[in-house]
Scaffold this active site. Structure first.
Site, PDB file in Angstrom:
ATOM      1  NE  ARG A   9     -14.590  38.367  69.794  1.00 51.67           N
ATOM      2  CZ  ARG A   9     -14.381  37.885  71.015  1.00 51.67           C
ATOM      3  NH1 ARG A   9     -14.118  36.610  71.184  1.00 51.67           N
ATOM      4  NH2 ARG A   9     -14.428  38.670  72.057  1.00 51.67           N
ATOM      5  CB  VAL A  10     -20.617  33.590  68.859  1.00 55.88           C
ATOM      6  CG1 VAL A  10     -21.347  32.985  70.045  1.00 55.88           C
ATOM      7  CG2 VAL A  10     -21.594  34.294  67.952  1.00 55.88           C
ATOM      8  CB  SER A  11     -16.026  34.874  72.515  1.00 55.07           C
ATOM      9  OG  SER A  11     -16.739  35.165  73.680  1.00 55.07           O
ATOM     10  CB  THR A  12     -17.951  31.434  75.634  1.00 54.99           C
ATOM     11  OG1 THR A  12     -19.052  32.244  76.032  1.00 54.99           O
ATOM     12  CG2 THR A  12     -16.659  32.128  75.956  1.00 54.99           C
TER      13      THR A  12
END
Ligand SMILES: [Zn+2]
Length: 495
Positions: A9-12
């Site tokens: 997951r790449v959140s920002t």
């Protein structure tokens, strides 16, 4: 061969640039599978801005395919990249457990094992906290690490120089540096004990920030800090830094060998880790200390606590078996209960506490800055005296070095206070969520974590005639109780 899915997951946007990039996570997962002999079937990537599970299409897709592809485990990079918070994490974790899927984190290991879960949650709670409070700071620190500089203040023997805050780098302290180097050399001979090193450092005027002599644990920390031969570490990663090493790796390794030898010697003296040391007191006001004796007939060891003044006529308290007392403390933990309705208020309360703490931090920081200003003006005066020829060169040099050393100490102290000021709300918040099942969590926790919980709730217990007669709550626990946010169940009545 076991079959694995990878999930990222790449959140920002920030993260993508700062060492948690998609490519970096993917490469790490691939590497992990390769070295562990796992067949990596597919890698799923969510790039959503929201961390909520429902909004992660790829994650949902992965869950669907787990069964049909015959998957044994799911590899993630790091818990806090993977889940939004503890609640989120434990829900997914349970889901995997039911499906018989192993959840493995590249940086934190196999998470499916119940006993390793508790520390992992704690580790990640800390992560989340810093993430919420200082993503930007953290990114900047990571960037600093990647450029070859240790993000935290340098250890004794070095000093910070250059730009502002995070951009600062460090160099060998011309005074303390050579002394630290010499200390490594002395210790490597095996002829020096901690006591002699401590004396030696005192003679060289290397003292702690409070003006007291350097403690054994500080010396120990210096001797096993790889920073001195050039290594820097940050969030589970390590690399060669750009700072000038004080010693070479060979000297460092020799010192590790000597430390190991000394450690073995110490270990023989203390085996049982008395969980309650520092927490239990006698009615006479003294501490209860842990002790062990061997029963002659069957050589069995008995562990117990007794009053420090055991042999004094003033105190006639009996010893108490360690297990007995530890179970009584467990009873107190069992009574603690938070309710959902109160959690919101608890958060507010904790927030107030933090704010007070921050204010104190600011006050302390200002006081230190004032002290530093005082020393700087003293140093200026000294320079004037030299020009006026009121003092000779040697006196000047000696005094100047002395004051400079004091200023450097204050500088480190200021940096440390600033570090502490970054205390975090989510840590307390998540800890309180965990306390919903505090007793279970406490019981299954290893001793160091148990002590962590105890410290949160209790300052100490007073024992009279083998029974705890008073539990002294911590200020935060008290405040929560007064505000009706936490209650004590009457466990005895329920039985
Ligand atoms: Zn006593």
């Amino acid at each position: 061969m076991k079959r694995a899915f990878g999930y990222i997951r790449v959140s920002t946007v920030g993260q993508a640039e700062e060492g948690f990039s998609l490519d970096h996570q993917k490469a790490s997962i691939k590497d992990y599978c390769k070295t562990r002999g796992l067949h990596l079937v597919n890698v799923y990537v969510d790039e959503g801005k929201s961390g909520r599970t429902v909004n992660r299409p790829e994650f949902q897709q992965m869950l669907k395919e787990i069964k049909e592809k015959g998957i044994d485990c799911v590899i993630i990079y790091k818990i806090d990249r993977f889940a939004r918070n503890v609640t989120d994490f434990s829900r997914i974790w349970n889901e995997f457990k039911e499906k018989g899927i192993n959840l493995i984190s590249v940086l934190e290991g196999d998470l499916s094992n119940g006993s390793s879960l508790v520390p992992n949650i704690f580790a990640s709670v800390a992560q989340w906290e810093s993430e919420v409070n200082g993503q930007r700071t953290r990114d900047a620190l990571m960037e600093k690490f990647k450029s070859g500089w240790q993000p935290t203040p340098p250890p004794t023997g070095y000093r910070s120089v250059g730009g502002e805050g995070e951009r600062k780098y460090c160099e060998i302290d011309p005074y303390a540096g050579p002394i630290v180097k010499k200390m490594f050399e002395l210790y490597s001979t095996g002829q020096y004990s901690m006591v002699t090193l401590q004396e030696w450092l005192k003679d060289k005027n290397i003292i702690s920030k409070n003006g007291t002599i350097i403690s054994f644990s500080r010396i120990n920390n210096i001797l096993n800090n790889p920073f001195y031969y050039g290594l820097i570490r940050w969030h589970g990663q390590e690399k060669l830094g750009k700072h000038t090493p004080l010693i070479n790796k060979q000297l460092f390794d020799t010192c590790q060998y000597i430390l190991e030898k000394h450690r073995h010697f110490l270990l023989r003296e203390r085996k049982y880790d008395f969980l309650l040391r520092g927490f239990v007191y006698c009615t006479c006001g003294m501490r209860l200390v842990g002790d062990v004796s061997t029963i002659r007939s069957n050589k069995r060891k008995v562990y117990y606590y007794h009053c420090q003044k055991r042999y004094s006529p003033d105190c006639k308290q009996k010893y108490i078996q360690a297990k007995d007392l530890e179970e009584q403390v467990e009873g107190y933990i069992k009574e603690i209960e938070f309710t959902n309705d109160f959690i919101v208020q608890v958060q507010q309360q904790a927030r107030d506490f933090l704010n007070t703490g921050r204010k104190n931090t600011q006050g302390m920081r200002q006081a230190l800055i004032n002290q530093r200003a005082g020393l700087e003006s003293k140093r200026n005066k000294l320079e004037d005296l030299l020009i006026d020829e009121s003092i000779d060169r040697d006196t000047y040099k000696r005094k100047h070095a002395e004051i400079t050393q004091q200023i450097n100490n204050l500088q480190t102290q200021i940096e440390e206070v600033e570090e502490e000021g970054k205390l975090d709300m989510p840590l307390i918040e998540e800890t309180l969520f965990l306390t919903k099942d505090i007793y279970k969590t406490y019981k299954s926790a290893p001793d160091p974590l148990k002590r962590h919980y105890l410290r949160f709730f209790y300052e100490g217990f007073i024992v009279d005639n083998k029974v705890i007669v008073e539990a002294k709550p911590t200020p935060i626990f008290n405040a929560l109780k007064t505000a009706n946010m936490v209650r004590l169940r009457q466990v005895q009545l329920l039985r």
